[in-house]
Scaffold this motif. Sequence first.
Motif, PDB file in Angstrom:
ATOM      1  N   PHE A  11       0.828  -1.215   0.000  1.00  0.00           N
ATOM      2  CA  PHE A  11       0.000   0.000   0.000  1.00  0.00           C
ATOM      3  C   PHE A  11       0.859   1.261   0.000  1.00  0.00           C
ATOM      4  N   PHE A  12       1.879   1.298   0.848  1.00  0.00           N
ATOM      5  CA  PHE A  12       2.742   2.484   0.920  1.00  0.00           C
ATOM      6  C   PHE A  12       3.459   2.704  -0.414  1.00  0.00           C
ATOM      7  N   GLU A  13       3.877   1.606  -1.039  1.00  0.00           N
ATOM      8  CA  GLU A  13       4.560   1.705  -2.325  1.00  0.00           C
ATOM      9  C   GLU A  13       3.647   2.319  -3.379  1.00  0.00           C
ATOM     10  N   MET A  14       2.323   2.105  -3.247  1.00  0.00           N
ATOM     11  CA  MET A  14       1.365   2.636  -4.220  1.00  0.00           C
ATOM     12  C   MET A  14       0.798   3.984  -3.789  1.00  0.00           C
ATOM     13  N   GLY A  15       1.378   4.602  -2.758  1.00  0.00           N
ATOM     14  CA  GLY A  15       1.012   5.965  -2.386  1.00  0.00           C
ATOM     15  C   GLY A  15      -0.189   6.095  -1.485  1.00  0.00           C
ATOM     16  N   PHE A  16      -0.550   5.048  -0.731  1.00  0.00           N
ATOM     17  CA  PHE A  16      -1.705   5.097   0.157  1.00  0.00           C
ATOM     18  C   PHE A  16      -1.336   5.678   1.519  1.00  0.00           C
ATOM     19  N   GLU A  17      -2.342   6.217   2.189  1.00  0.00           N
ATOM     20  CA  GLU A  17      -2.214   6.721   3.559  1.00  0.00           C
ATOM     21  C   GLU A  17      -2.996   5.780   4.481  1.00  0.00           C
ATOM     22  N   GLU A  18      -2.394   5.430   5.619  1.00  0.00           N
ATOM     23  CA  GLU A  18      -3.036   4.480   6.528  1.00  0.00           C
ATOM     24  C   GLU A  18      -4.077   5.189   7.391  1.00  0.00           C
ATOM     25  N   MET A  19      -5.252   4.598   7.486  1.00  0.00           N
ATOM     26  CA  MET A  19      -6.340   5.177   8.273  1.00  0.00           C
ATOM     27  C   MET A  19      -6.199   4.790   9.747  1.00  0.00           C
ATOM     28  N   PRO A  20      -6.622   5.676  10.676  1.00  0.00           N
ATOM     29  CA  PRO A  20      -6.605   5.319  12.104  1.00  0.00           C
ATOM     30  C   PRO A  20      -7.762   4.374  12.421  1.00  0.00           C
ATOM     31  N   THR A  21      -7.432   3.158  12.858  1.00  0.00           N
ATOM     32  CA  THR A  21      -8.479   2.144  13.109  1.00  0.00           C
ATOM     33  C   THR A  21      -8.359   1.575  14.516  1.00  0.00           C
ATOM     34  N   ASN A  22      -7.921   2.412  15.464  1.00  0.00           N
ATOM     35  CA  ASN A  22      -7.657   1.903  16.813  1.00  0.00           C
ATOM     36  C   ASN A  22      -8.890   1.896  17.712  1.00  0.00           C
ATOM     37  N   CYS A  23     -10.055   2.236  17.188  1.00  0.00           N
ATOM     38  CA  CYS A  23     -11.283   2.220  17.985  1.00  0.00           C
ATOM     39  C   CYS A  23     -12.169   1.074  17.507  1.00  0.00           C
TER      40      CYS A  23
END
Length: 518
Positions: free
Chosen positions: A238-250
């Motif tokens: 995902f990072f290689e394809m330019g994605f941003e990680e969403m906050p999913t800690n809840c």
Amino acid sequence: MATAEELQTLVLTTLERESCIPNSKDLKTVNGDALDQLSLLGVLNSLKSKEMVDYEAIDVEIWTLTEEGQQVAKQGSHEARVFEAIPAGEEGMPISELQSILGDAAKVGQGKAFKNKWISKKGGNLVRATDSIVDQTQKDLVEIEKNSTHNDAKLLNELKKRKLVDKQKRTSYKVTKGPEFSLEVKKEATDITYEMLQSGEWKTANFKKYNFEAAGVPPPSGHLHPLMKVRQEFREIFFEMGFEEMPTNCFAESSFWNFDALFQPQQHPARDAHDTFFLKDPATTDRFPRDLMEKVKATHENGGETGSTGYNCTWTEEDAGKLLLRTHTTAVSSFMLYNLAEKAKKEGVFRPAKYFSIDRVFRNESVDATHLAEFHQIEGVIADRNLTLGDLIGFMDIFFKKMGMEKIRFKPTYNPYTEPSMEIFSYHEGLKKWVEIGNSGLFRPEMLGPLGLPPDVRVIGYGLGLERPTMIKYGISNIRDLLGHKVNIAMIKEYPVCRLDKKMGKELVGISSNDDEE
């Protein structure tokens, strides 16, 4: 076995008397027993650190009898035992009877006995071909047992092929006096104590030298769970394809973000307690934007401003406020798209975005070898202007090729919040058939409109599970051995790192995406 103190005394007294120990293998205990050279090495290292002695290793290769070789040395070779078992005379003995007497030795010995011309066949029986024999193999093994440095290379190699002898390395030591040689071993201090500081003893104390070359004891450390190793590989793609990680800690989420904001009707069976874990305390929440809630309500009831007819149903805030354990991470995606729309309004310009998440979700379903009530979902969404189904197919093709999946197909399907929707299939080389690996689609206008995104903005997304690729990668057949109270902690320590290479990609096509469907 001699103690360390006894070995120290033996070494020091021998050096005092003879000045040098040419070979430590000649040293004997008070009982006349040979010394254990490994125990002696520990003593020599201790004395050397005090500069009382010095030593050098003497390595010698010796030949020893294997367990089978020891048996042959006592009872005779296999071929000799075959000869002895066959009675003298022309009658001889049937092969079956010989095998019942000698067992496996009969199979090995017959060939050698025939080769030595000790026996022959007559009328289907084995008979003696000579009156007497000389068991040279037994004699050779007895000699090797007495003289471990036997130097007949041809003979030794032949016996080694028969697994009767084996070569071993034996180490002994030449020991000499050191500059601080003494019969008395002085006790060395390892730390400065409070008492030594108070009395001043530290000034004259004999301290043990530090060994800066010692490796030391490896500190205890944590170990990544196999799921986390595979998860990291997906994150790198995902990072290689330019994605941003969403906050999913809840993990706890409102029905509003989990269902309603996704244009999933309040009468949908997936919202029933049979599929969802609802919270008891607190049971409800009203922490969602009121203006967005009104737009979502209107869209559900009559389509609102989206041009849709909606579901023609009564929408209630009470159902939207029920708290639950999220059933998918798309609940976070809807929230992120809402924030993206709000940011675009504030800045006056819409900026395309690519989001992904890999985190835990919960379903109230029966647990078996391939299903859990909690598992991980991999999700990716792309928001940009004028995206089409072709963009989704192109993205899916690139993404799965990075995982090593070359043959990809798509099949139309139904999802509440995407239209068009597609199931993703890949060809399984092992099963010789197409297997479902994921689910995807374009988010419906009824979902995107209330969130406030511009009319020409489209959002594509897809999802699959994390547990099943991990099971395939590490050869785990029962998902309960991977996650839950039955997990073997030793397994977590021993499993290697994950690499999603081409071979891994071909294995991954066995993954089902049932975890990500409603």
